[in-house]
Design an enzyme around this catalytic site. Sequence first.
Site, PDB file in Angstrom:
ATOM      1  N   GLY A   1      -9.130  -6.645   9.308  1.00  0.00           N
ATOM      2  CA  GLY A   1      -7.922  -6.136   9.931  1.00  0.00           C
ATOM      3  C   GLY A   1      -7.581  -6.828  11.228  1.00  0.00           C
ATOM      4  O   GLY A   1      -6.729  -7.706  11.283  1.00  0.00           O
TER       5      GLY A   1
ATOM      6  N   GLN B   1       0.841  -1.195   0.000  1.00  0.00           N
ATOM      7  CA  GLN B   1       0.000   0.000   0.000  1.00  0.00           C
ATOM      8  C   GLN B   1       0.878   1.248   0.000  1.00  0.00           C
ATOM      9  O   GLN B   1       1.713   1.435   0.897  1.00  0.00           O
ATOM     10  CB  GLN B   1      -0.930   0.035   1.213  1.00  0.00           C
ATOM     11  CG  GLN B   1      -1.931   1.184   1.118  1.00  0.00           C
ATOM     12  CD  GLN B   1      -2.732   1.380   2.381  1.00  0.00           C
ATOM     13  OE1 GLN B   1      -2.202   1.836   3.386  1.00  0.00           O
ATOM     14  NE2 GLN B   1      -4.013   1.041   2.338  1.00  0.00           N
TER      15      GLN B   1
ATOM     16  N   TYR C   1      -5.944  10.820   4.392  1.00  0.00           N
ATOM     17  CA  TYR C   1      -4.582  11.087   3.949  1.00  0.00           C
ATOM     18  C   TYR C   1      -4.590  11.853   2.619  1.00  0.00           C
ATOM     19  O   TYR C   1      -5.636  12.296   2.162  1.00  0.00           O
ATOM     20  CB  TYR C   1      -3.790   9.785   3.906  1.00  0.00           C
ATOM     21  CG  TYR C   1      -3.696   9.150   5.280  1.00  0.00           C
ATOM     22  CD1 TYR C   1      -3.089   9.843   6.338  1.00  0.00           C
ATOM     23  CD2 TYR C   1      -4.241   7.903   5.545  1.00  0.00           C
ATOM     24  CE1 TYR C   1      -3.028   9.297   7.607  1.00  0.00           C
ATOM     25  CE2 TYR C   1      -4.186   7.350   6.819  1.00  0.00           C
ATOM     26  CZ  TYR C   1      -3.578   8.057   7.858  1.00  0.00           C
ATOM     27  OH  TYR C   1      -3.527   7.526   9.110  1.00  0.00           O
TER      28      TYR C   1
ATOM     29  N   ARG D   1      -7.575   2.167  -2.669  1.00  0.00           N
ATOM     30  CA  ARG D   1      -8.484   2.069  -1.518  1.00  0.00           C
ATOM     31  C   ARG D   1      -9.178   3.409  -1.332  1.00  0.00           C
ATOM     32  O   ARG D   1      -8.525   4.468  -1.368  1.00  0.00           O
ATOM     33  CB  ARG D   1      -7.700   1.707  -0.262  1.00  0.00           C
ATOM     34  CG  ARG D   1      -8.521   1.765   1.037  1.00  0.00           C
ATOM     35  CD  ARG D   1      -7.696   1.253   2.194  1.00  0.00           C
ATOM     36  NE  ARG D   1      -8.309   1.559   3.477  1.00  0.00           N
ATOM     37  CZ  ARG D   1      -8.250   0.748   4.531  1.00  0.00           C
ATOM     38  NH1 ARG D   1      -7.638  -0.426   4.437  1.00  0.00           N
ATOM     39  NH2 ARG D   1      -8.794   1.084   5.666  1.00  0.00           N
TER      40      ARG D   1
END
Length: 353
Positions: free
Chosen positions: A310, A98, A179, A226
Amino acid sequence: MNPVLNPIRMGRYMLANRLVMAAMTRSRASYDGTPGELAAEYYAQRAGVGLIVTEGTQPSDDAQGYLTTPGIYTPAHIAGWRKITSAVHDKGGHIFVQLMHAGRMSHPDNTPHHRQGVAPSAIAPGTGMFTATGMQDIPAPRELTTEEVRQTVADFRRAARSAIEAGADGVEIHGANAYLVQQFFAPSANARTDEYGGSIENRARFAIEVASAIAGEIGADRTAIRLSPGTMTWGIDEGGEGPDLYRYLAAELDKLGLAYVHIMHQGNEPLLADIRKLWHQTLILNRPGRPRDQIGADVASGLADLEAYGQMVLANPDFVVRLKTHAAMNEADHNTYFGGTARGYTDYPALND
């Protein structure tokens, strides 16, 4: 049998099942961004899932947000990641790195060059961040010039090539969770007046350019993204146009033929259904906090092709075996999520331990 245990073709790869290890920050890299010594063991332990997505990995010095997160832009980084990808492949797994640019979610004390973060606009997120000296307020970032935005696209491209050189099967662009990529989407973080701000098309432009650049460098079938439509954390507010931005973005990214889109679902079911219709490649769905008895429900309904988890994968290196055999799951230790040693990282027991 639970449908998530069936194999599936994703891009150029045949995956053993439809379970994905979601990206999770673990903050155990060296200060220069080289993955830590235990990382190969950590990821290899979890290679039973169909696809591993690594922790967020910065493509440049400017991209780092947190302490001791890994990079993928120097020879040392590449060598470190090569150990990890080899370990995963030796176990028959697949792994995408990622690529994460933190943007304004950064502090000068956490970066190699100790400069303020960069972002679409000079707007602080209004929150704090852990540093080597404790929690500190995140300062306002420096606004990227138009040329610097284009240079950041080039940074992503080079990092993707480095990931492939390190043996990764592909890369996932982190376009979620407040982000840099999502900062471009949100008017609360993006007040630009150039071609990267204002309209839906302009605010989506950076994400599309990054995806297009990476696809051109390593192949669309090794490129993914994502997204987390509707995220409302750290000052991110996509406004009333948010759902339409994602509809536009899904349709434009679909034209590139990427390997997959990974949705971190925030609860807007009509929008999720629209994305499913607009997106013609593999769709990975992550519903945070989903209980064990709902694993496989989205694949069974046709809403998703794969499902990402996760904490359950973090705490259960043999997650797939436990799912198949209906065995009890280990509980994740929240106190060991970020930084530290093997404790809470590689020492979670498997059933045969």
